[in-house]
Design a protein around this motif. Sequence first.
Motif, PDB file in Angstrom:
ATOM      1  N   TYR A 176      -4.596  -2.105  -4.473  1.00 29.29           N
ATOM      2  CA  TYR A 176      -3.729  -0.989  -4.855  1.00 29.29           C
ATOM      3  C   TYR A 176      -3.510  -0.983  -6.360  1.00 29.29           C
ATOM      4  N   ASP A 193       3.354   4.696  -5.140  1.00 29.38           N
ATOM      5  CA  ASP A 193       3.655   4.841  -3.720  1.00 29.38           C
ATOM      6  C   ASP A 193       4.528   3.657  -3.300  1.00 29.38           C
ATOM      7  N   ALA A 236       1.242  -2.847   5.738  1.00 27.65           N
ATOM      8  CA  ALA A 236       0.991  -1.673   4.902  1.00 27.65           C
ATOM      9  C   ALA A 236       0.671  -2.082   3.466  1.00 27.65           C
ATOM     10  N   LEU A 241      -1.524   0.222   0.506  1.00 31.80           N
ATOM     11  CA  LEU A 241      -0.888   1.535   0.562  1.00 31.80           C
ATOM     12  C   LEU A 241       0.269   1.705  -0.416  1.00 31.80           C
TER      13      LEU A 241
END
Length: 301
Positions: A176, A193, A236, A241
Amino acid sequence: MFSSDHLKGITPFLYTADLGSFTRAAEHLHLSSSAVSKSVARLEERLGVMLFERSTRRLALSDAGRAYYATCKRVLQELMDAENVLAEQASDLAGKVRIAVPASYGRLRVMPALLQLCGQYPKLQPSIAFSDRFVDLFEERVDIAVRIGMPSNWPAALGQMHLGDEHLIFCAAPTYLARRGTPHTIADLEQHDCIAYGRSDGTPMTWLFAASDGQVERRDVTPRMTVGDAEARTAAVLAGLGVAQLATWLVQEHLASGAIVEVLPSYATPGLPLYLAWPLARQLTPKTGILLQELRQRLTI
């Protein structure tokens, strides 16, 4: 001074309440029906209330009778527990013990400790309940519980042992960060995010930040995703994410392997306290006392 007169009539009363008639209570007590009826009547006279509603067809507890019944059953159970404590002479960690633990923390941290103890003490027979709901240790007859967070009013009959506090960090997967960059300030999070813990209604929990004055500051975040389970939030993050605020006990293996990395380290902050809790009466048993010390040694942060 407590008088032994207070105990008279309680056993006939309880049997009558449980069995629904003087006759059936008398059979179990090996007394006459008249003797049981008179014993209950004397108890009612002493208390100044009617414990039963009597009719030709039925015998039922009155409102006062139901309240008195509940109290008598609880007191007698506590007496039985006390006798079991005095009768137990084992110096080893053996026998049945009921343990309640939070779901994720229980699976990741408490269960490995208990598996070690089961290997060390072959006669130990734990019954382990996993739940994030509030567990009433007395109502559910729990010997020891692990709790995250401290209640505002800790019952006087409940023992407590502080294991330390959570350490909350901000973290993300390297994949990420390679894609979106690394945040360096709180303001940077607005461009990222965020994966937040979601309450039962879906609203996100606020995040905690260490302030420059040493205090802890709460701030709302606008998350991409809210997840109401700690291990699912970790999944996650591992999937790349987003950024999440997680307790180190939840991700320490992933931090060690490099699958997750810490960001914004200067804003890391203490989280909720961790406790062992137990009914004080249970502490007198050798197995509970030993188990408390063993768990303290393994779980203290």
